[in-house]
Every structure is written in C-alpha cells, then in structure tokens.
Design a protein around this motif. Structure first.
Motif, short mmCIF file in Angstrom:
data_model
loop_
_atom_site.label_atom_id
_atom_site.label_comp_id
_atom_site.label_asym_id
_atom_site.label_seq_id
_atom_site.Cartn_x
_atom_site.Cartn_y
_atom_site.Cartn_z
N VAL A 1 46.31 61.75 83.76
CA VAL A 1 45.40 61.67 82.61
C VAL A 1 45.84 62.65 81.54
N GLU A 2 46.27 63.85 81.96
CA GLU A 2 46.68 64.86 81.00
C GLU A 2 47.91 64.42 80.21
N ALA B 1 48.16 63.70 76.15
CA ALA B 1 49.17 64.32 75.29
C ALA B 1 49.90 63.28 74.45
N ILE B 2 50.20 62.12 75.03
CA ILE B 2 50.85 61.05 74.28
C ILE B 2 49.92 60.56 73.17
N SER C 1 38.15 58.37 79.80
CA SER C 1 38.31 57.54 78.60
C SER C 1 38.86 58.42 77.49
N ILE C 2 40.00 57.99 76.91
CA ILE C 2 40.61 58.71 75.80
C ILE C 2 40.23 57.99 74.52
N GLU C 3 39.33 58.60 73.74
CA GLU C 3 38.88 58.00 72.49
C GLU C 3 39.84 58.41 71.38
#
Length: 358
Positions: free
Chosen positions: A196-197, A201-202, A231-233
């Motif tokens: 997830v990290e 970062a991407i 969840s990456i918003e």
C-alpha cells in the motif's frame, strides 16, 4: 457487453501495444469513435477533448514513458489515431469538463486476519462498451491482469502482491491544469507496487487534473501477517489515504478524507451516500463470506437485487442518465486472479463466476 480475454506475449512496450492493437483493431477503432461521440453528448466540445488528450499524453510521456510507448504501439497495431487513443486513456480527465459528473461505482473490502478480499461493481453506459477486455501482460517481469475498456491499458486489476479497485470521484480542483490520466496511475501501481505504501508513493508522484479513488489490497506477508488495504483518494488538490474499520473498507463516489472532502464535487444526482451507508450496513454478512461469490452476494445484503449498489439504467433519452451495473469483479490479492460476472452482484454464484488469471 462482450468481454474479450487477451493474453499478450510481447514484453517490450511498443511491441506489446502493437500486439494488443492487432488483436482487437476493429473494436478499438469503434470504441474511440463511440467515446468521441459520447464526450460531445455529455457536453465536452471537440476542441477541449483534443487539447486534454494531447496535454494528458505529454504528461504521461514524462511520467510513465513506457505506457506512452505502449499507446504508440497500440495506435500502430490498431490503425486508431494516437490522439483518439490518448483521449480514451484520459477519458476521466476529459469528463472532468462535462457539466454532468460521472456518478456511480461501489467497492467493498473485507478485512480479516487471513488477509483482505474485495468486490466492486463497475457501473457505466452500456452503449459505450459493447466490447471490453480482460488483459494479461508481462510488465517488469510480473504478470499484470486488468479489466478495462478496449483500447485502454488498465483499470481494475491484480499483479504481484496487490489487487486494485477503481471508482471515479469529482473535486473542485479538477479540470484546472495538465495531468497524468488516473487510469495510467492505476496501471503503474499494478506494474510496480507490492505494498500500500508503494502504491501511495506512485500516486503522490503523479501530476493530476482529475480525481478518482484507487482501493488497494495487499496480500499477507512476513511483514504484515494480515495484509493491508486502503483507499487512495487522488485529486489535483492532493492525495490522501483512507483506512477501513470494523472489518470493512467501503468506498463509493465521494471523498472520505477530511482534507479532500471539503472540496468534494460529487453530483447531487448521485446515490453515493446511500450506497456507502448500505455497504457499511452489510458488515456482518461480509465478515461471514467464505469465497468470492459469497462476498459479492453479501455486498447486496438482504435487499438482493434491490440493493442500491445494483444499478439499472433510467428510462431517459439522455446518455448521462443511463447508468447500469455492467460487471461485478472480486479479487484476493496475491492470487493474480480476477473473479468476474457480467451484471449485478446479486446474481453471482460459484457456478456463474468466471476466473481470469491464476
């Protein structure tokens, strides 16, 4: 909706795109034409479409040149215009200029000691996608598998240690500059990330001009015995991470992180709040789900096909009103498999669910 299963053998980006283009040339050309028509129907003029396509491709070429080369190969193999393919790839960025926002899609993740698993509905306009593709390709010595529109490089998918779900969002900062297509961000996460990290970062490295949320599931490992999920918003105003609680992570089509929610621009016509409340209400059934089919049905709860996550098109002459659930996809990270069935999650059984990958 006919779903093509395409397993590419080429590993060099241009050659991989060229192989993809030759295999589905007719469908790709037809799809770019449909989307150009749809952009106009949804209120985006042709000059804006061309400008956004060109600007997004330039941003992509700087940020992920291998994807830009793959699109060049796709154009060579299919005979479609590179500008038209760039517009298709940047369809979220183009639609950020539409007066009516894109509305729906629901994602649900089960968090458990044995690791996360998830399911999503993909709700879209059926007349735009008579053909879609389940695409398998070797990228960076890893197998990337993704479901997407024909002529695009990625959307929902699995690779390495991760699985990734995709929901559109709208923010007041959208459509104010040049940005990398959010679909390209999803594809690069599948190509490169194992945690997830790393996915975060991407996402943080990409200049953006439109919003979306990528829900990323990480398989259990020695470092994380229960795996991970978040969840990456994404928005031009910033990127934020949202965690689940109570054994559940759910996302629909509005921002949840307080730093971005203040600028949320979800359509007032959207059922995003109703669908999120529903997903949170089915937590007990989700916790009891033993496989992908049970997880899909648990998404609907006791309401079954009447659940708000089961979208049906409105009886309207306007394209913007005609949404429906076209496919249900479930994934367990680390398996590399997409379990899928066209239509509503309420109708999924172990016998009807198909598997891509493995």
């Amino acid at each position: 909706m006919h779903i093509h299963e395409l397993r590419l053998l080429a590993t060099e980006p241009f050659a991989r795109g060229e192989e993809y283009g030759r295999a589905l040339a007719e469908q790709i050309r037809a799809n770019t034409a449909r989307y150009l028509w749809a952009f106009g129907e949804l209120g985006v003029d042709a000059e804006t479409v061309t400008r956004v396509a060109q600007e997004s491709f330039e941003a992509l070429d700087a940020w992920a040149p291998t994807q830009a080369d793959e699109l060049r190969g796709l154009a060579a193999g299919s005979g479609a215009s590179l500008t038209d393919l760039a517009a298709l790839t940047a369809r979220t960025e183009v639609l950020a200029y539409a007066p009516n926002d894109a509305l729906e899609c629901s994602t649900l993740v089960r968090l458990a000691a044995t690791g996360p698993s998830g399911v999503q509905t993909w709700d879209w306009h059926a007349e735009l996608v008579p053909d879609t593709v389940l695409l398998s390709a070797t990228v960076n010595d890893r197998q990337v598998r993704t479901f997407t529109e024909t002529g695009m490089l990625g959307k929902i998918g699995a690779a390495g240690n991760l699985a990734l779900f995709f929901n559109i969002l709208s923010h007041e900062s959208d459509a104010r500059g040049r940005g990398v297509p959010v679909h390209a961000v999803a594809r690069r996460i599948l190509e490169e990330a194992d945690t997830v990290e790393q996915a975060l970062a991407i996402a943080e490295s990409a200049p953006l001009s439109a919003s979306t949320v990528l829900t990323v599931l990480e398989a259990p490992s020695a470092a994380k015995a229960e795996g991970d999920a978040a969840s990456i918003e994404l928005s031009p105003a910033g990127v934020a991470l949202v965690r689940g609680e109570g054994g559940l992570l759910a996302h629909t089509n509005h921002f949840l992180h307080p730093a971005l929610a203040a600028g949320d621009a979800a359509s007032t016509q959207s059922t995003t709040d109703v669908r999120l409340a529903h997903l949170r209400s089915v937590a007990p059934g989700v916790a009891a789900a033993r496989d992908a089919a049970e997880l899909a049905r648990a998404m609907c709860g006791d309401a079954g096909a009447a659940a708000p996550v089961c979208m049906r098109p409105a009886d309207s002459p306007h394209l913007a009103d005609r949404w429906e659930t076209l496919i249900t996809i479930a994934m367990v990270p680390g398996t590399g498999e997409l379990h899928w069935q066209t239509g509503l999650p309420a109708g999924v059984t172990e016998g009807t669910l198909r598997v891509f990958g493995g």
